[in-house]
Every structure is written in C-alpha cells, then in structure tokens.
Design an enzyme around this catalytic site. Sequence first.
Site, PDB file in Angstrom:
ATOM      1  N   ALA A   1       0.752  -1.298  -0.072  1.00 47.24           N
ATOM      2  CA  ALA A   1      -0.056  -0.112  -0.016  1.00 47.24           C
ATOM      3  C   ALA A   1       0.933   1.302  -0.016  1.00 47.24           C
ATOM      4  CB  ALA A   1      -0.903  -0.086   1.396  1.00 47.24           C
ATOM      5  N   ASN A   2       0.302   2.567  -0.047  1.00 46.38           N
ATOM      6  CA  ASN A   2       1.093   3.630   0.254  1.00 46.38           C
ATOM      7  C   ASN A   2       0.248   4.621   1.005  1.00 46.38           C
ATOM      8  OD1 ASN A   2      -0.502   5.611  -1.556  1.00 46.38           O
ATOM      9  ND2 ASN A   2      -0.041   4.005  -3.036  1.00 46.38           N
ATOM     10  N   ARG A   3       0.854   5.767   1.109  1.00 43.48           N
ATOM     11  CA  ARG A   3       0.335   6.662   2.181  1.00 43.48           C
ATOM     12  C   ARG A   3      -0.711   7.843   1.840  1.00 43.48           C
ATOM     13  NH1 ARG A   3       3.951   6.522   6.611  1.00 43.48           N
ATOM     14  NH2 ARG A   3       6.107   5.847   5.803  1.00 43.48           N
TER      15      ARG A   3
END
Length: 401
Positions: free
Chosen positions: A205-207
């Site tokens: 995932a990412n932020r």
Amino acid sequence: MLAGKRIVLGVTGGIAAYKAVEVCRRLVDAGAHVVPVMTAGAEHFVGRTTLSALASEPVQTSLWNEASPIPHTRLGQTADLIVVAPATARLLAAYAAGLSTDLLTNTLLATRAPVVVCPAMHTEMWEHPAVQANIATLRSRGVHVVEPESGRLAGGDIGHGRLAAPEVIVAAVEQVLSQGPWAGLHVVVSAGGTREPIDAVRVIANRSSGKQGYAIAAEAAARGARVTLVSTVDLPVPPGTEVQAVETAAQMEAVLTELAPTADVVVMAAAVADFRPVAAAEGKIKKHDGVPQIVLEPTPDILAGLGATKPQGQVLVGFAAETSDLLANAQSKLERKRLDLIVANDVAAPGVGFQHDTNAVTLLRADGVAHHVPLTDKRSIARAVLDTVSEIRGEAHTPAT
Ligand code: PMT
C-alpha cells in the site's frame, strides 16, 4: 437537484420569518441538508425549536456560543448555497456594505457559495432608493435576488414587498444550483492509494489518504459537474458525487478505462502502486515457512493509457508526487503520459502531499504555462487545479465556488 446539498438558510427579523419554516420544510423534503441561521430579530417572529426540529440541525445564532470556534467561516465554507428568507432592508444594507455584524452577515461574507436573497418589507421600504441601490450592488456581485410579490403585508396594507412564496424560493434555489459553470460536464477523479495483495491478509500500500482527490471531486461537483470518484478509500462522499470503489491498480484501470472515453475532464489524483506481486498467495503466508520471496511486476501505467487514447476535447490531468527534481520529473511525466496538465507536489516538504490537510503544488500545462500555489488547504488546491482546467478548456472566467 437538492439531494445531499448543504444549504444555509438565513432567517432575519421580519413578519415573513414564519414562511421560512415552510421554506425549510420544502428544502428538507427535497433532500437538502439545511443549516438554519437566525438573527436576533428573527427570534422575535419564529422559534428556534421549530426550525431546528424541521432541519434536524441546531439553529445557529451566535458567533460566540457554538461548539465550533469559527462558525462564521465553517458555515460559509461548507455551504453549497446560502439562501436568506426573509431578507430585511437591514440585512441587505449590511451585506452590500460588507458589514459583519452577526453570524449571518459573517457567513455571507465568508463564503464562495452562491447566495440567494429573498427580500420582504413594506412597499415604502422596498421602493426606497437606498434599498434599491443595495439590491443593485448585490446583483452586480452575482447575488441572486428573488423579487418580493405584491399582496397583503403586515398590518393589513396591500402592496409590493411580500416575501415570495416558499415554492418560488425553493425553485430559485434549485435553478441556481443547476447553473454551475460546469453543468453538463462529466468529471472523473481518482483518489487514494491502490492496495496490491501479497496474500489473503497482506497488501502493498502507500500513504495516500484520498483527501486531495476528494477535494477535487467536491470542487467539481460544486461547479455543477456530474462527478464520478474512483476511490480506494472510505471518506465522506462529497455531495453530488458518485463513488466507484476499487482496491487494486488493475481494478482502477478497468473502471477508468470504461469511464474516461466519455468524460470531459479526468483528474488522476490517486497514488497507484508502481509494482505488485506477480501472484497473491492463497490464504495467509505463515511466519514459520520463512521470509517469503515476493516477486514483483510493474502495474499498468493507467494515466499513460488514458493519455494514449484521450478523446478530442477532454482535459487530462495527472499528479506528480516527487521527492527530488520536482519540476524536471513532473515535466517528463507530463510529456510521456500526454497530459494537458500535471500537478507537481514535493511530498518531502513539510505539510505537502500524502495525508496532510494541506498541499503546495506547481501546475505545469502542456503549453508551457506554469503556476505555483503555495501551501494551503487541499480544497484551495482543488480550486486552482480546476481553474486551470477551465483556462485550458477556453472557458470564460469561472466564478470561484
Ligand atoms: O491522497 P492524499 O493523502 O491527499 O495525498 C495526495 C497525493 C500526494 C496522493 C496527490 O497529491 C498525488 O500526488 N497523487 C499522485 C501520486 C502518484 O502516484 O504520483 P506519481 O508521480 O507516482 O504518478 C504520476 C501520475 O501517474 C499520477 O497521476 C498517478 O496517478 C499516475 N499513475 C502512476 C502509476 C501508475 N501505475 N498508474 C498511474 O496512472
């Protein structure tokens, strides 16, 4: 038309205030979220309880007593429209002069939403040159005026100045809301970070929080566009927006590929993973099986695909999230992905990019025009992005929302 719209209903001190109750009921029946704001004068004519019971929302009356420390800006900023019914001569004068004397006048001055005023007063007052001059001033600033009617006035007099009927006021509100500068346009916005499965429970995932994409969707809807948000996150849905929920880059690509060919504007604010596991493990990878070797492959470049197949007249907007060489990297993405506009954000800078409520961007157009927007809230960034889209579309000046 009114479903989900947030409407501030200002009520001032005139006998016609009792009709504001019916205006409130009709707005609520039409699906609007109504926030009543009463002046001190209005409370002589109609009870708070009546309006708050109809609106299911506490009546706001004061700059000082509310839970929010800054109700005047909060109400104005979150409104899709403000309607003042009835509007007394005093309210019109204060608004025309830019005087902030109470919560309602503060709210009127601290909004970019369209405003509808519905004057009601005795004939002599309505015809007074000062009142007419104030009406002309407000009209020249884009305020919508629902003219008073002729008929029986307070005290039994007959004349011009009676508040327009509630159904006329609600119809005017509907008409103003349907007249956004982008009425008839379809805007597609992606938001959030994609999640690429490693196994049944783990993802890459990412932020990205989705806040920037949702702010763009909200702004486009406020301009009257039909908006589809292709989203990986679960944030409150902006009024007038339809959400298509996705999780992975592949799902986002499938939905966008279907929507984009007929969209007028596509804004790719999502943070799409650049790599994904070649195959997600079935079930949960067990710790006792040792550290897994995860083989990655590139995800499809969705934006480049949209650029390659962009229909004539569509404005395609990408973002560039960079930590170094901001403008050079953004310029290269603008050209490689065949965009009309790229929004470059230096996500290593304080308060910029992922998760923050704020952002700072440089807008680079394909024709070489560049514009820097210093650190500000994400809705203001959205305004700057969509103003630039309007310029690219060759629209006449777009009124700020
Ligand atoms: O969501 P927030 O917390 O509010 O944060 C906002 C944001 C930082 C996510 C947003 O402002 C932003 O910069 N979005 C783009 C993030 C990104 O993926 O940038 P990029 O430079 O890696 O990609 C360039 C463009 O190509 C982007 O429009 C991206 O959506 C698109 N892309 C990237 C990879 C890929 N496989 N397909 C794509 O379409």
